[in-house]
Design a protein around this motif. Structure first.
Motif, PDB file in Angstrom:
ATOM      1  N   ILE A   1      -2.435 -11.298   5.661  1.00 28.06           N
ATOM      2  CA  ILE A   1      -2.506 -10.951   4.245  1.00 28.06           C
ATOM      3  C   ILE A   1      -2.447  -9.431   4.129  1.00 28.06           C
ATOM      4  N   ALA A   2      -2.053  -8.985   2.961  1.00 27.83           N
ATOM      5  CA  ALA A   2      -1.977  -7.542   2.718  1.00 27.83           C
ATOM      6  C   ALA A   2      -3.349  -7.020   2.295  1.00 27.83           C
ATOM      7  N   PRO A   3      -3.651  -5.780   2.634  1.00 30.04           N
ATOM      8  CA  PRO A   3      -4.892  -5.172   2.137  1.00 30.04           C
ATOM      9  C   PRO A   3      -4.907  -5.198   0.609  1.00 30.04           C
ATOM     10  N   PRO A   4      -6.085  -5.217   0.011  1.00 33.98           N
ATOM     11  CA  PRO A   4      -6.167  -5.316  -1.452  1.00 33.98           C
ATOM     12  C   PRO A   4      -5.429  -4.210  -2.202  1.00 33.98           C
ATOM     13  N   SER A   5      -5.306  -3.033  -1.612  1.00 38.58           N
ATOM     14  CA  SER A   5      -4.624  -1.936  -2.305  1.00 38.58           C
ATOM     15  C   SER A   5      -3.109  -1.925  -2.072  1.00 38.58           C
ATOM     16  N   PHE A   6      -2.591  -2.868  -1.321  1.00 37.59           N
ATOM     17  CA  PHE A   6      -1.164  -2.914  -0.993  1.00 37.59           C
ATOM     18  C   PHE A   6      -0.241  -2.874  -2.212  1.00 37.59           C
ATOM     19  N   PRO A   7      -0.594  -3.492  -3.342  1.00 39.27           N
ATOM     20  CA  PRO A   7       0.328  -3.475  -4.490  1.00 39.27           C
ATOM     21  C   PRO A   7       0.720  -2.086  -4.983  1.00 39.27           C
ATOM     22  N   VAL A   8      -0.014  -1.045  -4.596  1.00 43.68           N
ATOM     23  CA  VAL A   8       0.396   0.301  -4.999  1.00 43.68           C
ATOM     24  C   VAL A   8       1.754   0.656  -4.411  1.00 43.68           C
ATOM     25  N   MET A   9       2.173  -0.034  -3.360  1.00 46.70           N
ATOM     26  CA  MET A   9       3.487   0.215  -2.772  1.00 46.70           C
ATOM     27  C   MET A   9       4.591   0.049  -3.811  1.00 46.70           C
ATOM     28  N   LEU A  10       4.417  -0.879  -4.724  1.00 47.06           N
ATOM     29  CA  LEU A  10       5.437  -1.097  -5.740  1.00 47.06           C
ATOM     30  C   LEU A  10       5.515   0.073  -6.702  1.00 47.06           C
TER      31      LEU A  10
ATOM     32  N   ALA B   1       6.889 -16.129 -11.333  1.00 46.71           N
ATOM     33  CA  ALA B   1       6.119 -15.613 -12.471  1.00 46.71           C
ATOM     34  C   ALA B   1       4.617 -15.842 -12.332  1.00 46.71           C
ATOM     35  N   ASN B   2       4.142 -16.046 -11.100  1.00 48.01           N
ATOM     36  CA  ASN B   2       2.704 -16.159 -10.857  1.00 48.01           C
ATOM     37  C   ASN B   2       2.107 -14.764 -10.753  1.00 48.01           C
ATOM     38  N   ASP B   3       0.958 -14.550 -11.403  1.00 50.48           N
ATOM     39  CA  ASP B   3       0.287 -13.264 -11.351  1.00 50.48           C
ATOM     40  C   ASP B   3      -0.169 -12.960  -9.926  1.00 50.48           C
ATOM     41  N   VAL B   4       0.065 -11.715  -9.501  1.00 51.61           N
ATOM     42  CA  VAL B   4      -0.303 -11.289  -8.161  1.00 51.61           C
ATOM     43  C   VAL B   4      -1.321 -10.152  -8.201  1.00 51.61           C
ATOM     44  N   ALA B   5      -1.066  -9.138  -9.024  1.00 49.04           N
ATOM     45  CA  ALA B   5      -1.961  -7.977  -9.073  1.00 49.04           C
ATOM     46  C   ALA B   5      -1.696  -7.171 -10.337  1.00 49.04           C
ATOM     47  N   VAL B   6      -2.680  -6.351 -10.686  1.00 49.73           N
ATOM     48  CA  VAL B   6      -2.541  -5.386 -11.770  1.00 49.73           C
ATOM     49  C   VAL B   6      -3.002  -4.039 -11.226  1.00 49.73           C
ATOM     50  N   VAL B   7      -2.132  -3.044 -11.341  1.00 54.41           N
ATOM     51  CA  VAL B   7      -2.432  -1.694 -10.875  1.00 54.41           C
ATOM     52  C   VAL B   7      -2.447  -0.783 -12.097  1.00 54.41           C
ATOM     53  N   THR B   8      -3.480   0.031 -12.222  1.00 53.30           N
ATOM     54  CA  THR B   8      -3.507   1.034 -13.285  1.00 53.30           C
ATOM     55  C   THR B   8      -3.494   2.415 -12.635  1.00 53.30           C
TER      56      THR B   8
END
Length: 156
Positions: free
Chosen positions: A55-64, A134-141
């Motif tokens: 699994i990816a680390p929780p902060s991984f979505p910042v890559m996007l 279209a499944n929710d994965v993460a929200v980054v602010t």
């Protein structure tokens, strides 16, 4: 001294992508951030914990954000020029499900606020990340702040 176009508040961009997640991207991110947890690096450890793969680390979505997050900075109507220099002020990540190798992720960005902070401008963005179903994965602010270097120099 307002720099950014406040008409951008509420504007959305995207979805952009897909960003294809791989074991190597997860491994590189985990090692680059100094988090060598076995769930991120070892498929057998992840499977023993009940996951189908690492699994990816929780902060991984910042890559996007770093791949697709240039909007609105590069939209000429937004108002960003060579000056002011912008810096990353704050960030938060809310992971809604584990990210696995093979995921194809899409990101939609919304400018949620633009305001003056002392002599600077700050703008806030929310990046909603979903998979191709279209499944929710993460929200980054993110909060980005301008540095009005010329205004500061004139004030001295």
């Amino acid at each position: 001294m307002a720099v950014f176009n406040r008409d951008f508040i509420g504007r959305r961009f995207g979805p952009v992508g897909p960003y294809e997640v791989s074991r190597e991207k997860i491994r590189d991110y985990a090692l680059a951030t100094g988090d060598p947890h076995p769930l991120y690096l070892d498929r057998a450890a992840a499977e023993a914990a009940g996951y189908p793969d690492v699994i990816a680390p929780p902060s991984f979505p910042v890559m996007l954000f770093f791949r697709f997050g240039g909007w609105p900075l590069y939209d000429p109507e937004f108002g960003k020029k060579h000056q002011p220099i912008c810096v990353h002020r704050a960030q938060s990540v809310r992971t809604l499900r584990p990210i696995h190798p093979g995921d194809l992720l899409l990101m939609t960005t919304e400018v949620t606020d633009i305001r003056e902070v002392g002599p600077h401008d700050q703008f806030d963005m929310t990046h909603t990340i979903v998979d191709t179903d279209a499944n929710d994965v993460a929200v980054v602010t993110n909060s980005i702040i301008s540095r009005h270097i010329t205004a500061l120099a004139e004030a001295v």
